[in-house]
Design a protein around this motif. Structure first.
Motif, PDB file in Angstrom:
ATOM      1  N   ARG A   1       0.835  -1.214   0.000  1.00  0.00           N
ATOM      2  CA  ARG A   1       0.000   0.000   0.000  1.00  0.00           C
ATOM      3  C   ARG A   1       0.864   1.257   0.000  1.00  0.00           C
TER       4      ARG A   1
ATOM      5  N   LEU B   1       2.142   1.826  -3.455  1.00  0.00           N
ATOM      6  CA  LEU B   1       1.074   2.343  -4.319  1.00  0.00           C
ATOM      7  C   LEU B   1       0.785   3.810  -4.023  1.00  0.00           C
ATOM      8  N   MET B   2       0.836   4.199  -2.751  1.00  0.00           N
ATOM      9  CA  MET B   2       0.626   5.605  -2.393  1.00  0.00           C
ATOM     10  C   MET B   2       1.721   6.486  -2.980  1.00  0.00           C
TER      11      MET B   2
ATOM     12  N   ALA C   1       3.500   5.811  -5.623  1.00  0.00           N
ATOM     13  CA  ALA C   1       3.281   5.847  -7.075  1.00  0.00           C
ATOM     14  C   ALA C   1       2.172   6.827  -7.431  1.00  0.00           C
ATOM     15  N   ASP C   2       1.119   6.894  -6.598  1.00  0.00           N
ATOM     16  CA  ASP C   2       0.014   7.822  -6.851  1.00  0.00           C
ATOM     17  C   ASP C   2       0.459   9.274  -6.733  1.00  0.00           C
ATOM     18  N   LEU C   3       1.433   9.530  -5.851  1.00  0.00           N
ATOM     19  CA  LEU C   3       1.893  10.901  -5.660  1.00  0.00           C
ATOM     20  C   LEU C   3       2.850  11.356  -6.770  1.00  0.00           C
TER      21      LEU C   3
ATOM     22  N   ARG D   1       4.156  12.337 -10.278  1.00  0.00           N
ATOM     23  CA  ARG D   1       3.648  12.821 -11.565  1.00  0.00           C
ATOM     24  C   ARG D   1       4.650  12.508 -12.669  1.00  0.00           C
TER      25      ARG D   1
ATOM     26  N   SER E   1       8.186  10.364 -12.901  1.00  0.00           N
ATOM     27  CA  SER E   1       9.149   9.518 -12.190  1.00  0.00           C
ATOM     28  C   SER E   1      10.600   9.850 -12.530  1.00  0.00           C
TER      29      SER E   1
ATOM     30  N   THR F   1      10.221  12.534  -6.661  1.00  0.00           N
ATOM     31  CA  THR F   1      10.173  11.145  -6.200  1.00  0.00           C
ATOM     32  C   THR F   1      10.522  11.063  -4.719  1.00  0.00           C
TER      33      THR F   1
ATOM     34  N   ALA G   1       7.726  12.506  -2.623  1.00  0.00           N
ATOM     35  CA  ALA G   1       6.588  11.585  -2.530  1.00  0.00           C
ATOM     36  C   ALA G   1       6.871  10.497  -1.501  1.00  0.00           C
TER      37      ALA G   1
END
Length: 88
Positions: free
Chosen positions: A55, A58-59, A61-63, A65, A67, A73, A76
């Motif tokens: 999780r 995934l969080m 990755a969601d943050l 824009r 990479s 990075t 995030a």
């Protein structure tokens, strides 16, 4: 008495031997059940930790824009670590 006949004492000895084998097998069975219970608990705990980190990834990755933006990075990752902590 015929050669293939058993005396009462022989039958009692065989029964006693079978009972001892049963008791030993029952004890081994109980030990295996206890061992499996411990292993199941460890596996469930490990799965829970893996899900927590999944999780978090995934969080992060969601943050993201872009990479390729190293600063974004890192920001995030830091945001997820600071805001989410170990409670996820």
């Amino acid at each position: 008495m015929k050669a293939n006949e058993f005396s009462t004492d022989d039958l009692k000895a065989q029964l006693n031997n079978m009972e001892q084998c049963y008791i030993q097998l029952k004890q081994e069975h109980n030990e295996l059940i206890a061992f499996n219970t411990v292993q199941d608990r460890k596996q469930k705990a490990a799965e829970k930790v893996a899900e927590k980190y999944k999780r978090k990834v995934l969080m992060i990755a969601d943050l993201l824009r872009d990479s390729t933006d190293k600063d974004m990075t890192l920001k995030a990752i830091q945001t997820v670590i600071e805001r989410v902590g170990e409670h996820v």
